[in-house]
Enzyme design. Structure first.
Site, PDB file in Angstrom:
ATOM      1  N   GLU A  49       1.086  -0.998   0.027  1.00 19.67           N
ATOM      2  CA  GLU A  49      -0.127   0.214  -0.189  1.00 19.67           C
ATOM      3  C   GLU A  49       0.982   1.033  -0.180  1.00 19.67           C
ATOM      4  OE1 GLU A  49      -2.772   0.174   3.128  1.00 19.67           O
ATOM      5  OE2 GLU A  49      -3.196   2.137   2.160  1.00 19.67           O
ATOM      6  N   ASN A  94      -6.669   1.714   2.630  1.00 20.86           N
ATOM      7  CA  ASN A  94      -7.181   2.609   2.520  1.00 20.86           C
ATOM      8  C   ASN A  94      -7.233   3.995   1.650  1.00 20.86           C
ATOM      9  OD1 ASN A  94      -8.862   1.872   4.999  1.00 20.86           O
ATOM     10  ND2 ASN A  94      -7.337   3.214   6.226  1.00 20.86           N
ATOM     11  N   ASN A 194     -12.356  -1.228  -1.337  1.00 18.80           N
ATOM     12  CA  ASN A 194     -11.665  -1.393   0.345  1.00 18.80           C
ATOM     13  C   ASN A 194     -11.633  -1.213   1.380  1.00 18.80           C
ATOM     14  OD1 ASN A 194      -9.072  -3.048   1.902  1.00 18.80           O
ATOM     15  ND2 ASN A 194      -9.329  -0.829   2.669  1.00 18.80           N
ATOM     16  N   GLU A 195     -12.552  -1.781   2.348  1.00 10.75           N
ATOM     17  CA  GLU A 195     -13.402  -2.098   3.334  1.00 10.75           C
ATOM     18  C   GLU A 195     -14.260  -0.717   3.336  1.00 10.75           C
ATOM     19  OE1 GLU A 195     -10.873  -1.208   7.168  1.00 10.75           O
ATOM     20  OE2 GLU A 195      -9.944  -3.097   6.786  1.00 10.75           O
ATOM     21  N   TYR A 267      -7.429  -8.975  11.967  1.00 11.09           N
ATOM     22  CA  TYR A 267      -5.943  -8.107  12.795  1.00 11.09           C
ATOM     23  C   TYR A 267      -5.882  -8.772  13.823  1.00 11.09           C
ATOM     24  CZ  TYR A 267      -5.180  -5.707   8.443  1.00 11.09           C
ATOM     25  OH  TYR A 267      -4.033  -4.823   7.454  1.00 11.09           O
ATOM     26  N   GLU A 314      -6.593  -8.844   3.518  1.00 12.44           N
ATOM     27  CA  GLU A 314      -5.524  -8.277   4.839  1.00 12.44           C
ATOM     28  C   GLU A 314      -5.547  -9.294   6.081  1.00 12.44           C
ATOM     29  OE1 GLU A 314      -6.398  -4.032   5.381  1.00 12.44           O
ATOM     30  OE2 GLU A 314      -6.853  -3.714   3.314  1.00 12.44           O
ATOM     31  N   GLN A 365       1.830  -6.530   5.738  1.00 17.09           N
ATOM     32  CA  GLN A 365       1.979  -6.208   4.267  1.00 17.09           C
ATOM     33  C   GLN A 365       3.065  -6.829   4.089  1.00 17.09           C
ATOM     34  OE1 GLN A 365       1.109  -1.640   2.969  1.00 17.09           O
ATOM     35  NE2 GLN A 365      -0.553  -2.013   4.178  1.00 17.09           N
TER      36      GLN A 365
HETATM   37  O1  AHR Z   1      -3.021  -2.495   5.703  1.00 14.18           O
HETATM   38  C1  AHR Z   1      -3.052  -1.664   6.663  1.00 14.18           C
HETATM   39  C2  AHR Z   1      -4.607  -0.502   6.659  1.00 14.18           C
HETATM   40  O2  AHR Z   1      -5.180  -1.293   6.962  1.00 14.18           O
HETATM   41  C3  AHR Z   1      -5.340  -0.790   4.988  1.00 14.18           C
HETATM   42  O3  AHR Z   1      -5.777   0.220   4.423  1.00 14.18           O
HETATM   43  C4  AHR Z   1      -6.852  -0.507   5.650  1.00 14.18           C
HETATM   44  O4  AHR Z   1      -7.532  -1.687   4.441  1.00 14.18           O
HETATM   45  C5  AHR Z   1      -7.461  -1.378   6.861  1.00 14.18           C
HETATM   46  O5  AHR Z   1      -7.689  -1.337   7.849  1.00 14.18           O
END
Ligand code: AHR
Length: 512
Positions: A49, A94, A194-195, A267, A314, A365
């Site tokens: 990213e 993001n 994304n999200e 996460y 992710e 990432q």
């Molecule tokens: O990977 C970091 C961020 O985490 C990404 O930009 C977003 O998609 C997520 O919230």
């Protein structure tokens, strides 16, 4: 099995004083006929990213003595190659939700610098479509481009596909050729944003608004190139969206006939500093995968004309370098330790054990930003989490096998009953691989491993990721945690193996 009180008492002792007693006993059985599904190589993907030092200062570092004439860091490229990255997502995250892809094409010196609002910086646009796709092409990595479904338009998304994939004759194909690239790259995998469920997202929408908007974009993208595979923005990190089930359900109602994948993010972290709870987090991942698979089936109403798979585009451990104050250049620079590496191995086990539905996964990432590779101006080092990912990528291929496990267990505060061992196995031709995490903090676990209906050839390659301290981290010039090689020998259909306390082991052999 020992009680929670026993191991809590053990924790109070310094590691050196904890005498290793006899190993706990367990049984593992595999059966080559019991297959979960094919392991898609794309589950060994990563993500780049425009964020902090992931791209600029990571993959790409113009002017650095460590970069080649195009600006790519040579040492990072080698580490990416050695990791065996199969699939790379770009440009966000993001960031993608306000990305104007046309800013990132044409002569680098003429590209506009733009205010970057996702992470509070300025985007130079010196790394754009050509830089990304030339990189993945040179490394033999399948690219995955996430289109702007936040502030972007349907036409922008459609023209991006046309620019990348149309051979010749159209305005976008001519523009690409004018910019120096004759033949199309033929990018197959495209994200519909994304999200989009997150209020933090630029252009955030309700599920209904997103579903309607993404549907029209999807139609145009597929009409531009029928070979594209589309990934809808499912729910972001489970904790962040309380109604993650509802979001996915609604989005699928609009998009089910137009997409091939539903994206999920996860996460995890150990903010409470509770080792055993943290190590059990993959139970939740497994549960969520099965729930999401059920939502997809329900959306398709039993008419499974074509499958929709899960894309965990992710995933990682991320909890230290996080929060709203995290804006600027050195952000999300998480430093990983041994316990994180074990959790990463257990998460990979969950993907393999659900290989029939999880067909894409991108560790978030690739460099510096919550990443297995970490750089500075003078060099780089490999974080602890690099090693399990590398071992899975190189060895766990072919078909995922159902693995029978009989292991002593413990009660995790959040995730319930958790076996000390966490396993997955795979069969690729005659080659068989087992991945075993021993979650026990201070006791080895011995396993009697049996293959049913056949025999092992004999010799096994063994690679173990462990260390004396679960908090051990790697750094520049110091590799405290890495994979150590050894071997083991099976006899007939059985292999006895002792898995060290707090370790991840990859065992690779062959069927006779
Ligand atoms: O990977 C970091 C961020 O985490 C990404 O930009 C977003 O998609 C997520 O919230």
């Amino acid at each position: 099995m020992i009680s929670r009180r026993e191991f809590t008492a053990g924790l109070a002792l310094p590691l050196v004083m904890r005498a290793q007693t006899s190993a706990l006993q367990s049984r593992i059985k595999i059966d080559p006929d019991r297959r979960i599904g094919d392991i898609d190589p794309k589950i060994y993907g990563n993500f780049a990213e425009h964020l902090g030092r992931c791209i600029e200062g990571g993959l790409f570092d113009e002017g650095s003595p460590l970069a080649d004439s195009s600006g790519y860091r040579r040492d990072v490229r080698q580490a990416v190659k050695d990791l065996g990255v199969t699939f790379l997502r770009w440009p966000g995250g993001n960031f993608s939700s306000n990305y104007r892809w046309m800013d990132g094409i044409g002569p680098r010196d003429r590209r506009p610098a733009r205010l970057e609002m996702a992470w509070g910086t300025v985007e130079s646009n010196r790394f754009g479509t050509h830089e990304f796709l030339d990189y993945t092409e040179a490394l033999g990595i399948e690219p995955y481009v996430c289109a702007n479904f936040g502030t972007g338009t349907w036409t922008e998304a459609q023209q991006w596909v046309e620019y990348c994939n149309t051979a010749e004759g159209t305005a976008m194909a001519k523009l690409r050729q004018h910019n120096g690239r004759q033949k199309p790259w033929k990018v197959r995998y495209w994200g519909l944003g994304n999200e989009m469920d997150g209020s933090w997202q630029m252009g955030h929408r309700t599920a209904e608004d997103y579903g309607k908007f993404a549907l029209e974009g999807a139609k145009l993208m597929k009409w531009t190139d029928p070979d594209v595979r589309l990934i809808a923005a499912g729910s972001s990190n489970f904790g962040a969206n309380a109604d993650w089930v509802g979001w996915n359900r609604e989005v699928l109602a609009y998009l089910k006939d137009h997409i091939e994948y539903l994206s999920l993010h996860t996460y995890v972290g150990n903010a409470a500093n509770d080792y055993y709870d943290f190590l059990a987090v993959s139970n939740q991942l497994d549960d969520r995968i099965r729930t999401a698979a059920g939502i997809i089936r329900a959306a398709q109403g039993g008419a499974r004309t074509k499958p929709i798979y899960i894309a965990f585009d992710e995933w990682n451990v991320w909890y230290r370098a996080r929060g709203n104050t995290q804006r600027g250049r050195r952000i999300l620079e998480e430093r990983y330790n041994l316990e994180d590496a074990l959790v990463v191995a257990a998460m990979l086990n969950a993907f393999v054990n659900n290989a029939n539905v999880v067909k894409i996964a991108n560790m978030a990432q690739i460099v510096n930003v919550i990443a297995p590779i970490f750089t500075d101006e003078k060099g780089m080092f490999l974080q602890t989490i690099y090693y399990p990912l590398q071992l899975f990528t190189a060895n766990t291929r072919g078909a995922a096998l159902e693995t029978y496990l009989d292991s002593p267990s413990y009660e995790s505060k959040t995730y319930g009953k958790t076996p000390y061992l966490d396993v997955s196995s795979s069969l690729n031709g005659r080659s068989v691989t087992m991945n075993v995490v021993n979650r026990h903090l201070d006791r080895d676990v011995e396993a009697e491993i049996e293959v049913q209906g056949g025999a092992f050839q004999g010799g096994f390659e063994v690679q173990v990721v462990t260390g004396p301290d679960i908090k051990a981290e790697n750094d520049f010039g110091r590799t405290a945690v890495k994979a150590e090689k050894s071997s083991a020998t099976a006899s007939g259909s059985r292999l006895r193996h002792r898995f060290p306390a707090h370790s991840y082991t990859m065992l690779k052999g062959a069927l006779a």
